[in-house]
Scaffold this motif. Structure first.
Motif, PDB file in Angstrom:
ATOM      1  N   GLU A   1     -10.274  -9.124   8.196  1.00  0.00           N
ATOM      2  CA  GLU A   1     -10.159  -8.045   9.175  1.00  0.00           C
ATOM      3  C   GLU A   1      -8.821  -7.322   9.026  1.00  0.00           C
ATOM      4  O   GLU A   1      -8.755  -6.098   9.164  1.00  0.00           O
ATOM      5  CB  GLU A   1     -10.300  -8.598  10.597  1.00  0.00           C
ATOM      6  N   VAL A   2      -7.766  -8.070   8.740  1.00  0.00           N
ATOM      7  CA  VAL A   2      -6.455  -7.453   8.493  1.00  0.00           C
ATOM      8  C   VAL A   2      -6.522  -6.587   7.238  1.00  0.00           C
ATOM      9  O   VAL A   2      -6.034  -5.449   7.216  1.00  0.00           O
ATOM     10  CB  VAL A   2      -5.358  -8.525   8.337  1.00  0.00           C
ATOM     11  N   TYR A   3      -7.136  -7.119   6.182  1.00  0.00           N
ATOM     12  CA  TYR A   3      -7.221  -6.374   4.923  1.00  0.00           C
ATOM     13  C   TYR A   3      -7.998  -5.073   5.108  1.00  0.00           C
ATOM     14  O   TYR A   3      -7.594  -4.008   4.600  1.00  0.00           O
ATOM     15  CB  TYR A   3      -7.909  -7.221   3.846  1.00  0.00           C
ATOM     16  N   LYS A   4      -9.108  -5.146   5.828  1.00  0.00           N
ATOM     17  CA  LYS A   4      -9.925  -3.954   6.024  1.00  0.00           C
ATOM     18  C   LYS A   4      -9.181  -2.911   6.858  1.00  0.00           C
ATOM     19  O   LYS A   4      -9.292  -1.704   6.606  1.00  0.00           O
ATOM     20  CB  LYS A   4     -11.246  -4.328   6.689  1.00  0.00           C
ATOM     21  N   TRP A   5      -8.417  -3.385   7.839  1.00  0.00           N
ATOM     22  CA  TRP A   5      -7.641  -2.447   8.654  1.00  0.00           C
ATOM     23  C   TRP A   5      -6.551  -1.788   7.813  1.00  0.00           C
ATOM     24  O   TRP A   5      -6.380  -0.571   7.856  1.00  0.00           O
ATOM     25  CB  TRP A   5      -7.020  -3.186   9.841  1.00  0.00           C
ATOM     26  N   ALA A   6      -5.833  -2.585   7.031  1.00  0.00           N
ATOM     27  CA  ALA A   6      -4.745  -2.038   6.212  1.00  0.00           C
ATOM     28  C   ALA A   6      -5.274  -1.029   5.196  1.00  0.00           C
ATOM     29  O   ALA A   6      -4.666   0.033   4.973  1.00  0.00           O
ATOM     30  CB  ALA A   6      -4.004  -3.167   5.505  1.00  0.00           C
ATOM     31  N   THR A   7      -6.402  -1.324   4.590  1.00  0.00           N
ATOM     32  CA  THR A   7      -6.951  -0.424   3.568  1.00  0.00           C
ATOM     33  C   THR A   7      -7.741   0.736   4.163  1.00  0.00           C
ATOM     34  O   THR A   7      -8.245   1.585   3.422  1.00  0.00           O
ATOM     35  CB  THR A   7      -7.840  -1.202   2.579  1.00  0.00           C
ATOM     36  N   SER A   8      -7.830   0.782   5.492  1.00  0.00           N
ATOM     37  CA  SER A   8      -8.443   1.958   6.121  1.00  0.00           C
ATOM     38  C   SER A   8      -7.474   3.132   6.142  1.00  0.00           C
ATOM     39  O   SER A   8      -7.851   4.249   6.531  1.00  0.00           O
ATOM     40  CB  SER A   8      -8.895   1.628   7.549  1.00  0.00           C
ATOM     41  N   SER A   9      -6.236   2.902   5.721  1.00  0.00           N
ATOM     42  CA  SER A   9      -5.257   3.983   5.616  1.00  0.00           C
ATOM     43  C   SER A   9      -5.807   5.087   4.717  1.00  0.00           C
ATOM     44  O   SER A   9      -6.393   4.820   3.659  1.00  0.00           O
ATOM     45  CB  SER A   9      -3.949   3.458   5.017  1.00  0.00           C
ATOM     46  N   LYS A  10      -5.598   6.316   5.133  1.00  0.00           N
ATOM     47  CA  LYS A  10      -6.106   7.441   4.349  1.00  0.00           C
ATOM     48  C   LYS A  10      -5.408   7.562   2.998  1.00  0.00           C
ATOM     49  O   LYS A  10      -5.875   8.289   2.112  1.00  0.00           O
ATOM     50  CB  LYS A  10      -5.947   8.745   5.127  1.00  0.00           C
TER      51      LYS A  10
ATOM     52  N   LEU B   1      12.165   8.554   7.009  1.00  0.00           N
ATOM     53  CA  LEU B   1      11.171   9.427   7.636  1.00  0.00           C
ATOM     54  C   LEU B   1      10.990   9.094   9.112  1.00  0.00           C
ATOM     55  O   LEU B   1      10.967   9.979   9.959  1.00  0.00           O
ATOM     56  CB  LEU B   1       9.829   9.286   6.909  1.00  0.00           C
ATOM     57  N   SER B   2      10.833   7.800   9.437  1.00  0.00           N
ATOM     58  CA  SER B   2      10.615   7.400  10.827  1.00  0.00           C
ATOM     59  C   SER B   2      10.853   5.919  10.999  1.00  0.00           C
ATOM     60  O   SER B   2      10.618   5.132  10.078  1.00  0.00           O
ATOM     61  CB  SER B   2       9.187   7.741  11.265  1.00  0.00           C
ATOM     62  N   GLN B   3      11.329   5.531  12.191  1.00  0.00           N
ATOM     63  CA  GLN B   3      11.462   4.132  12.547  1.00  0.00           C
ATOM     64  C   GLN B   3      10.394   3.706  13.557  1.00  0.00           C
ATOM     65  O   GLN B   3      10.327   2.537  13.936  1.00  0.00           O
ATOM     66  CB  GLN B   3      12.856   3.865  13.139  1.00  0.00           C
ATOM     67  N   SER B   4       9.564   4.642  13.979  1.00  0.00           N
ATOM     68  CA  SER B   4       8.534   4.359  14.986  1.00  0.00           C
ATOM     69  C   SER B   4       7.227   3.971  14.306  1.00  0.00           C
ATOM     70  O   SER B   4       6.598   4.794  13.627  1.00  0.00           O
ATOM     71  CB  SER B   4       8.303   5.581  15.870  1.00  0.00           C
ATOM     72  N   PHE B   5       6.799   2.728  14.506  1.00  0.00           N
ATOM     73  CA  PHE B   5       5.555   2.303  13.874  1.00  0.00           C
ATOM     74  C   PHE B   5       4.334   2.926  14.534  1.00  0.00           C
ATOM     75  O   PHE B   5       3.277   3.021  13.909  1.00  0.00           O
ATOM     76  CB  PHE B   5       5.454   0.778  13.852  1.00  0.00           C
ATOM     77  N   ASP B   6       4.454   3.370  15.773  1.00  0.00           N
ATOM     78  CA  ASP B   6       3.359   4.121  16.377  1.00  0.00           C
ATOM     79  C   ASP B   6       3.136   5.414  15.597  1.00  0.00           C
ATOM     80  O   ASP B   6       1.997   5.763  15.233  1.00  0.00           O
ATOM     81  CB  ASP B   6       3.670   4.441  17.840  1.00  0.00           C
ATOM     82  N   ASP B   7       4.236   6.133  15.323  1.00  0.00           N
ATOM     83  CA  ASP B   7       4.134   7.390  14.569  1.00  0.00           C
ATOM     84  C   ASP B   7       3.728   7.127  13.126  1.00  0.00           C
ATOM     85  O   ASP B   7       2.943   7.886  12.530  1.00  0.00           O
ATOM     86  CB  ASP B   7       5.462   8.142  14.610  1.00  0.00           C
ATOM     87  N   ILE B   8       4.268   6.066  12.545  1.00  0.00           N
ATOM     88  CA  ILE B   8       3.968   5.745  11.148  1.00  0.00           C
ATOM     89  C   ILE B   8       2.492   5.423  10.979  1.00  0.00           C
ATOM     90  O   ILE B   8       1.845   5.889  10.027  1.00  0.00           O
ATOM     91  CB  ILE B   8       4.849   4.571  10.667  1.00  0.00           C
ATOM     92  N   CYS B   9       1.935   4.634  11.896  1.00  0.00           N
ATOM     93  CA  CYS B   9       0.517   4.290  11.800  1.00  0.00           C
ATOM     94  C   CYS B   9      -0.361   5.532  11.928  1.00  0.00           C
ATOM     95  O   CYS B   9      -1.372   5.658  11.233  1.00  0.00           O
ATOM     96  CB  CYS B   9       0.141   3.266  12.874  1.00  0.00           C
ATOM     97  N   GLN B  10       0.017   6.429  12.804  1.00  0.00           N
ATOM     98  CA  GLN B  10      -0.745   7.666  12.950  1.00  0.00           C
ATOM     99  C   GLN B  10      -0.697   8.481  11.667  1.00  0.00           C
ATOM    100  O   GLN B  10      -1.710   9.039  11.236  1.00  0.00           O
ATOM    101  CB  GLN B  10      -0.203   8.471  14.130  1.00  0.00           C
ATOM    102  N   PHE B  11       0.466   8.544  11.034  1.00  0.00           N
ATOM    103  CA  PHE B  11       0.573   9.266   9.763  1.00  0.00           C
ATOM    104  C   PHE B  11      -0.288   8.626   8.686  1.00  0.00           C
ATOM    105  O   PHE B  11      -0.967   9.318   7.913  1.00  0.00           O
ATOM    106  CB  PHE B  11       2.032   9.309   9.296  1.00  0.00           C
ATOM    107  N   LEU B  12      -0.287   7.303   8.634  1.00  0.00           N
ATOM    108  CA  LEU B  12      -1.051   6.588   7.609  1.00  0.00           C
ATOM    109  C   LEU B  12      -2.546   6.572   7.896  1.00  0.00           C
ATOM    110  O   LEU B  12      -3.342   6.203   7.033  1.00  0.00           O
ATOM    111  CB  LEU B  12      -0.544   5.149   7.479  1.00  0.00           C
ATOM    112  N   GLY B  13      -2.922   6.981   9.105  1.00  0.00           N
ATOM    113  CA  GLY B  13      -4.333   6.978   9.463  1.00  0.00           C
ATOM    114  C   GLY B  13      -4.833   5.609   9.874  1.00  0.00           C
ATOM    115  O   GLY B  13      -6.021   5.294   9.708  1.00  0.00           O
TER     116      GLY B  13
ATOM    117  N   ILE C   1       0.838  -1.200   0.000  1.00  0.00           N
ATOM    118  CA  ILE C   1       0.000   0.000   0.000  1.00  0.00           C
ATOM    119  C   ILE C   1       0.874   1.251   0.000  1.00  0.00           C
ATOM    120  O   ILE C   1       0.595   2.235  -0.707  1.00  0.00           O
ATOM    121  CB  ILE C   1      -0.956  -0.011   1.206  1.00  0.00           C
ATOM    122  N   ALA C   2       1.962   1.217   0.784  1.00  0.00           N
ATOM    123  CA  ALA C   2       2.877   2.357   0.827  1.00  0.00           C
ATOM    124  C   ALA C   2       3.519   2.599  -0.529  1.00  0.00           C
ATOM    125  O   ALA C   2       3.619   3.749  -0.990  1.00  0.00           O
ATOM    126  CB  ALA C   2       3.950   2.121   1.894  1.00  0.00           C
TER     127      ALA C   2
END
Length: 383
Positions: free
Chosen positions: A212-221, A185-197, A160-161
């Motif tokens: 459920e994994v697919y729906k979560w991954a594609t919920s990225s903005k 850009l970042s090594q923090s997946f907490d920050d990365i997930c927030q950026f990706l929405g 997706i990225a």
């Protein structure tokens, strides 16, 4: 199937697929054992709906006293009851073959399965393959634990990225910049997930199904089904055994018609917009521009003030030692390479040539036709 690491000493059939209850019991038994040696021990969350397991993958980091800075493989081998080990030094993965005791699966409701697996080997001996990856530090441990959770989830996020003009892997989020190294850009997946929405609460709550994994991954903005592709420039070909990844690609193709996204941007324009947003979000815009400017300046300097260019201006032939003396003196007089670049911002290359020739005259350097003894090395250095 587990066991490929021991193909030289054991047949593949000696490493049976593990039913979920057996896998969970093994994980519950070995994790506390390794916790006696490492400050952090973990297992990435398993892929949803997985019917069996080939091996057990454990992550560890920060050895406990008295074993710092590293724990000998034989110590771990003895602690977990392994018979064979494929040791890898440093921050890599070592493989251990742990014998399965006779009747061990019976209390877990899989006595018949154990008997069948033993019957498929010549000597009736079967093993667990236990892979232990020693992480460099807690930060690397956290990154790998996240990225390898829920089967192919990390690879799916990476795809997706890539479709968004950025690169996501176990080392974090980057901006691709071929042929130059990618920009971090970042090594923090907490920050990365927030950026990706992406909702971290949903991630930590876990997933019961692949969908459920697919729906979560594609919920990225930044997920855009209209521009989604699984092959092409910048997208790595994935091994056929990554069935969850392949299933995700098919799932996107089947469901993307129901997702409507309208932005009116071409693929390249959208990628540029996302990269700009990422630079701002992670406060990396100035650093990125500084690196790009420095790279451009090196190119400008190499074109305008190279050894070959100065050699041609001064007509010194193969007298590279003389060329170097002139270039060093020009740098000294003009305040280094930054001074030369600043001069070129306001003047022409012909103006720079005049300075080079004046320095040649001031130093009294004359052309030499023969090759210097170290001419080849100097040529490489000056270029």
């Amino acid at each position: 199937m587990g066991g490929s690491a021991f193909s030289a000493v054991l047949a593949a059939t000696a490493f049976p697929r593990l039913p979920p209850p057996v896998y969970r019991a093994l994980k519950a038994r070995l994790s506390p054992t390794l916790a006696e040696f490492y400050a952090w021990v973990g297992v990435p969350a398993e892929a949803p709906e997985k019917i069996d397991h080939g091996d057990l993958d454990l992550l560890v980091t920060i050895p406990k006293s008295p074993h710092e800075p590293s724990i000998p493989h034989d110590v771990i081998k003895q602690a977990i009851g392994a018979k064979y080990v494929n040791p890898m030094d440093g921050n890599r993965t070592s493989n251990y073959a742990v014998p399965i005791k006779l009747g061990e699966w019976g209390s877990l409701g899989h006595a018949a399965d154990e008997e069948q697996r033993r019957a498929s080997t010549e000597d009736g001996e079967i093993y667990y393959q236990v892979d232990i990856h020693v992480c460099f530090d807690k930060n690397e441990y956290d990154r790998i634990l996240f990225f390898h959770s829920y089967g192919d989830m990390g690879m799916i996020l990476g795809l997706i990225a890539r479709n968004s003009g950025i690169a996501l892997g176990a080392k974090g989020l980057k901006i691709p910049d071929p042929p130059n190294p990618p920009f971090e850009l970042s090594q923090s997946f907490d920050d990365i997930c927030q950026f990706l929405g992406l909702s971290l609460a949903t991630f930590h709550g876990g997933f019961n199904t692949r969908e459920e994994v697919y729906k979560w991954a594609t919920s990225s903005k930044y997920f855009d089904p209209s521009q989604f592709r699984s092959a092409g420039p910048g997208i790595t070909k994935v091994k056929a055994e990554r069935t969850m990844y392949a299933d995700f690609v098919e799932w996107v193709e089947m469901t993307k018609s129901s997702i409507q996204i309208s932005h009116g941007l071409s693929r390249e324009e959208r990628h540029g917009k996302i990269r700009e947003e990422a630079l701002l979000y992670f406060n990396k815009k100035q650093e990125y521009e500084n690196i790009a400017r420095a790279r451009l300046n090196r190119t400008r300097l190499k074109e305008a003030f190279s050894g070959s260019r100065v050699r041609d201006w001064t007509e010194l032939g193969q007298y590279w030692k003389g060329v170097k003396l002139i270039m060093d003196e020009v740098r000294e007089r003009m305040g280094g390479e930054d001074g030369i670049l600043e001069f070129l911002d306001k003047n022409t290359e012909d103006d720079l040539k005049e300075i080079v020739l004046q320095v040649k005259a001031d130093l009294g350097i004359q052309g030499v036709q023969q090759q210097d003894d170290n001419g080849a090395a100097l040529t490489d250095f000056l270029e």
